[in-house]
Design a protein around this motif. Sequence first.
Motif, mmCIF file in Angstrom:
data_model
loop_
_atom_site.group_PDB
_atom_site.id
_atom_site.type_symbol
_atom_site.label_atom_id
_atom_site.label_comp_id
_atom_site.label_asym_id
_atom_site.label_seq_id
_atom_site.Cartn_x
_atom_site.Cartn_y
_atom_site.Cartn_z
ATOM 1 N N UNK A 17 1.493 2.041 14.212
ATOM 2 C CA UNK A 17 1.042 2.635 12.956
ATOM 3 C C UNK A 17 1.818 2.083 11.776
ATOM 4 N N UNK A 18 1.162 2.097 10.640
ATOM 5 C CA UNK A 18 1.785 1.776 9.359
ATOM 6 C C UNK A 18 1.178 2.673 8.297
ATOM 7 N N UNK A 19 1.954 2.927 7.256
ATOM 8 C CA UNK A 19 1.441 3.666 6.106
ATOM 9 C C UNK A 19 1.639 2.813 4.871
ATOM 10 N N UNK A 20 0.544 2.427 4.260
ATOM 11 C CA UNK A 20 0.591 1.662 3.022
ATOM 12 C C UNK A 20 0.585 2.613 1.831
ATOM 13 N N UNK A 21 1.286 2.206 0.783
ATOM 14 C CA UNK A 21 1.282 2.960 -0.467
ATOM 15 C C UNK A 21 0.813 2.060 -1.594
ATOM 16 N N UNK A 75 -0.456 13.591 -8.633
ATOM 17 C CA UNK A 75 0.776 13.998 -9.317
ATOM 18 C C UNK A 75 1.830 12.893 -9.241
ATOM 19 N N UNK A 76 1.677 12.009 -8.263
ATOM 20 C CA UNK A 76 2.622 10.897 -8.097
ATOM 21 C C UNK A 76 1.999 9.555 -8.455
ATOM 22 N N UNK A 77 0.742 9.566 -8.900
ATOM 23 C CA UNK A 77 0.031 8.322 -9.235
ATOM 24 C C UNK A 77 0.082 7.319 -8.075
ATOM 25 N N UNK A 78 -0.126 7.838 -6.884
ATOM 26 C CA UNK A 78 0.010 7.005 -5.688
ATOM 27 C C UNK A 78 -1.121 7.299 -4.703
ATOM 28 N N UNK A 79 -1.599 6.228 -4.091
ATOM 29 C CA UNK A 79 -2.584 6.339 -3.017
ATOM 30 C C UNK A 79 -1.963 5.799 -1.738
#
Length: 116
Positions: A17-21, A75-79
């Motif tokens: 697994x990986x989590x991209x931001x 709220x964090x301007x992040x996807x």
Amino acid sequence: QVQLVESGGGLVQPGGSLRLSCAASGFTFSNFALSWYRQAPGKERELVAGITSTGGSTNYASSVQGRFTISRDNTKNTAYLQMNSLKPEDTAVYYCNAYRLPWRYWGQGTQVTVSS
């Protein structure tokens, strides 16, 4: 200055697994829909997943349905793109894209390599 900065890519074994931001700045992030695209060597860029400006609706390519999850925190301007059960064919440069016609912004991309 508009910026989309992807992070979280890397080398992972099949099944991992990986989590991209995707961190956004310079525009009103919460007004824009957001998509993740990917481009493998020698192939065209393809849509992986998308999410509406409020996060109320998502869509996925059939090749990643059930394995990837797109989300956002306005709220964090992040996807984010949570990628599970990764396969070698998921190897590509992953890009985030924010759009609200007529505006469309791209990040610089982050490399994801799935290999044993």
